[in-house]
Write a protein that holds these residues in place. Sequence first.
Motif, mmCIF file in Angstrom:
data_model
loop_
_atom_site.group_PDB
_atom_site.id
_atom_site.type_symbol
_atom_site.label_atom_id
_atom_site.label_comp_id
_atom_site.label_asym_id
_atom_site.label_seq_id
_atom_site.Cartn_x
_atom_site.Cartn_y
_atom_site.Cartn_z
ATOM 1 N N TYR A 1 -7.597 -0.743 3.573
ATOM 2 C CA TYR A 1 -6.601 0.333 3.519
ATOM 3 C C TYR A 1 -7.290 1.609 3.073
ATOM 4 O O TYR A 1 -8.113 1.596 2.159
ATOM 5 C CB TYR A 1 -5.488 -0.002 2.518
ATOM 6 C CG TYR A 1 -4.716 1.234 2.104
ATOM 7 C CD1 TYR A 1 -3.724 1.755 2.914
ATOM 8 C CD2 TYR A 1 -5.032 1.899 0.925
ATOM 9 C CE1 TYR A 1 -3.058 2.912 2.554
ATOM 10 C CE2 TYR A 1 -4.371 3.058 0.559
ATOM 11 C CZ TYR A 1 -3.384 3.559 1.372
ATOM 12 O OH TYR A 1 -2.731 4.714 1.029
ATOM 13 N N THR B 1 0.846 -1.192 0.000
ATOM 14 C CA THR B 1 0.000 0.000 0.000
ATOM 15 C C THR B 1 0.881 1.241 0.000
ATOM 16 O O THR B 1 2.073 1.182 0.283
ATOM 17 C CB THR B 1 -0.909 0.086 1.247
ATOM 18 O OG1 THR B 1 -0.096 0.312 2.406
ATOM 19 C CG2 THR B 1 -1.765 -1.147 1.423
ATOM 20 N N HIS C 1 3.361 -4.948 3.143
ATOM 21 C CA HIS C 1 2.945 -5.245 4.514
ATOM 22 C C HIS C 1 2.720 -6.740 4.703
ATOM 23 O O HIS C 1 2.372 -7.455 3.770
ATOM 24 C CB HIS C 1 1.654 -4.491 4.859
ATOM 25 C CG HIS C 1 1.791 -3.019 4.715
ATOM 26 N ND1 HIS C 1 2.544 -2.256 5.577
ATOM 27 C CD2 HIS C 1 1.296 -2.173 3.773
ATOM 28 C CE1 HIS C 1 2.491 -0.995 5.184
ATOM 29 N NE2 HIS C 1 1.749 -0.922 4.092
ATOM 30 N N LEU D 1 -4.545 1.172 8.034
ATOM 31 C CA LEU D 1 -5.148 -0.138 7.874
ATOM 32 C C LEU D 1 -6.159 -0.346 8.990
ATOM 33 O O LEU D 1 -5.858 -0.113 10.163
ATOM 34 C CB LEU D 1 -4.105 -1.250 7.958
ATOM 35 C CG LEU D 1 -3.014 -1.301 6.901
ATOM 36 C CD1 LEU D 1 -2.075 -2.471 7.171
ATOM 37 C CD2 LEU D 1 -3.608 -1.400 5.507
#
Length: 192
Positions: A171, A78, A147, A83
């Motif tokens: 996200y 991202t 991530h 998040l």
Amino acid sequence: MRSHLTSGRVGLVLGLFALVLALGLPSQAVTGGAQSTAAAKAQAGPKAVKVFGAAKTGFINDFTETDYTPIVTKKFRTAKGYLAVTGTVGAEDDFSLAGAGRLQYNLRIDGKLAISDSLAYQLTHVADQTGNAGAITIVVPVKARKHNVQLVAREAGTGSFVRARQLSIVYTPGGQGVPTPARPIAPRAVHQ
């Protein structure tokens, strides 16, 4: 082929629609409806809301790990943002092991446990129960990078029989969250 929505999936869909409405995005962002090429490119960019998920339905027999062990993992990339992560787990006492099971669970986001209080999220099994389920949710700020989000568990009793486990991740480029690991909130004093 028929498909059905479990209560977890219904909750995820409703949550996504609420997020779309709150951010003022077109409904095609979630429903996948027809949209212009320009709108599609704008949504696909680094500033777009994105949704990730992972689920395991096979069981883990004789779960006796004493250190936090990943039971479901999702890796993704991202931009900088936030998040919203929810992990759910269903388990029961492992009757093949003497004594009661006590499954503690947490989220590990980019190598850090989300909640510092190990007793905050646990399933304590009783012999006459068929099982129980629990969930953990946190919103955290993240940097632009790849991530690694994991639902992790460990056994504080004699053993658990882990059934389903899922991760639901949203996200968004804007918002606010808490740094990981989040500290437990001290109970307030009661004045009489």
